[in-house]
Design a protein around this motif. Structure first.
Motif, mmCIF file in Angstrom:
data_model
loop_
_atom_site.group_PDB
_atom_site.id
_atom_site.type_symbol
_atom_site.label_atom_id
_atom_site.label_comp_id
_atom_site.label_asym_id
_atom_site.label_seq_id
_atom_site.Cartn_x
_atom_site.Cartn_y
_atom_site.Cartn_z
ATOM 1 N N LEU A 1 46.226 40.395 45.021
ATOM 2 C CA LEU A 1 47.064 39.447 44.284
ATOM 3 C C LEU A 1 48.292 39.070 45.104
ATOM 4 O O LEU A 1 48.688 37.900 45.130
ATOM 5 N N GLU A 2 48.884 40.054 45.785
ATOM 6 C CA GLU A 2 50.057 39.773 46.623
ATOM 7 C C GLU A 2 49.684 38.840 47.771
ATOM 8 O O GLU A 2 50.416 37.878 48.076
ATOM 9 N N GLU B 1 49.053 35.289 46.442
ATOM 10 C CA GLU B 1 50.312 34.643 46.045
ATOM 11 C C GLU B 1 51.136 34.241 47.264
ATOM 12 O O GLU B 1 51.785 33.183 47.268
ATOM 13 N N LYS B 2 51.090 35.053 48.318
ATOM 14 C CA LYS B 2 51.797 34.706 49.552
ATOM 15 C C LYS B 2 51.173 33.470 50.205
ATOM 16 O O LYS B 2 51.887 32.621 50.753
ATOM 17 N N LEU C 1 49.727 31.024 48.639
ATOM 18 C CA LEU C 1 50.187 29.878 47.841
ATOM 19 C C LEU C 1 51.643 29.541 48.171
ATOM 20 O O LEU C 1 51.993 28.366 48.330
ATOM 21 N N ALA C 2 52.476 30.575 48.289
ATOM 22 C CA ALA C 2 53.888 30.350 48.602
ATOM 23 C C ALA C 2 54.058 29.731 49.980
ATOM 24 O O ALA C 2 55.040 29.014 50.231
ATOM 25 N N ASN D 1 42.513 37.135 37.243
ATOM 26 C CA ASN D 1 43.664 36.785 38.083
ATOM 27 C C ASN D 1 43.218 36.286 39.454
ATOM 28 O O ASN D 1 43.768 35.304 39.976
ATOM 29 N N LEU E 1 43.907 32.393 40.955
ATOM 30 C CA LEU E 1 44.569 32.159 42.239
ATOM 31 C C LEU E 1 43.621 31.494 43.233
ATOM 32 O O LEU E 1 44.029 30.581 43.971
ATOM 33 N N GLN F 1 43.375 27.821 42.717
ATOM 34 C CA GLN F 1 44.492 27.063 43.288
ATOM 35 C C GLN F 1 44.357 26.915 44.803
ATOM 36 O O GLN F 1 44.762 25.896 45.367
#
Length: 220
Positions: free
Chosen positions: A122-123, A126-127, A129-130, A151, A155, A158
């Motif tokens: 997940l981390e 998310e990184k 995406l960021a 989850n 992600l 996306q």
């Protein structure tokens, strides 16, 4: 979980492999070594890996996600199917089985194509995406802890481009998803995602009874 296709008698399954499986020697050796691992049932089936490689080539993938690496078969089979400039972003938290993966990636000559992140997936997602990598991936394979399946799916959706493909493993869960008596958390999580995907208009789906069940979701 199962590391061969459910519902086929052994003689028919063996026939299926005998007339269809074209497994490179490096993948065969990896599968044989993994069979000795205490968690060997986590290994994907060879016919599933070959199918995924075909999908990757069909959609012309260059950039992919592997969420849940284990000993590296899924990462390797996809990397071998990618063009020379292709890339696999691989996510896992366990150094022990992924050390086996690294060894076989090197033997196959595709280690340069695989970027392994040892961190909670997940981390890592998310990184990505960021960092502005939304809608830049062509293909994603989800085969990690079942409690986070939804989850990971959200992600991945996306991160994958329109027309890109998400493949979700273990959706039949050795048949337990169809048994109302089975109410453990992992089974309930898979059931819930299966129901969600059935209604999710963001994707076009097909659930296939290959290996332990594989859902394909193409982003609309």
């Amino acid at each position: 979980m199962a590391n061969k296709t459910l519902g086929l008698e052994k003689h028919l399954y063996d026939y299926l492999l005998s007339v269809s499986l074209r497994e490179p020697e490096v993948l065969s050796k990896l599968r044989q070594e993994t069979a000795q691992h205490p968690m060997a049932a986590m290994q994907i089936a060879p016919e599933q890996g070959q199918f995924m490689a075909l999908l990757v080539k069909l959609i012309g993938a260059k950039k992919t996600l592997d969420i849940g690496v284990f000993t590296g078969y899924s990462s390797l089979v996809v990397a071998l199917a990618l063009p020379p400039d292709g890339k696999v972003i691989a996510c896992d938290v366990d150094e022990e089985p992924t050390s086996i993966a690294r060894r076989y990636w090197q033997q196959a000559g595709v280690a340069n194509k695989i970027d392994l992140h040892i961190a909670p997936a997940l981390e890592t997602l998310e990184k990505l995406l960021a960092a502005g990598e939304a809608e830049t991936f062509d293909f994603a394979f989800i085969d990690a802890d079942k409690s986070n399946y939804d989850n990971y799916y959200e992600l991945a959706l996306q991160l994958v481009r329109r027309g890109g493909l998400i493949a979700i493993d273990n959706v039949l869960w050795s048949g337990q998803v169809a048994d109302p008596q089975v109410q453990d958390n992992r089974t309930k999580k898979i059931r819930a995602l299966n129901q969600k995907l059935h209604q999710d208009q963001r994707v076009t789906i097909s659930m296939l009874p290959i290996a332990d069940g594989l859902t394909l979701a193409m982003k609309n």
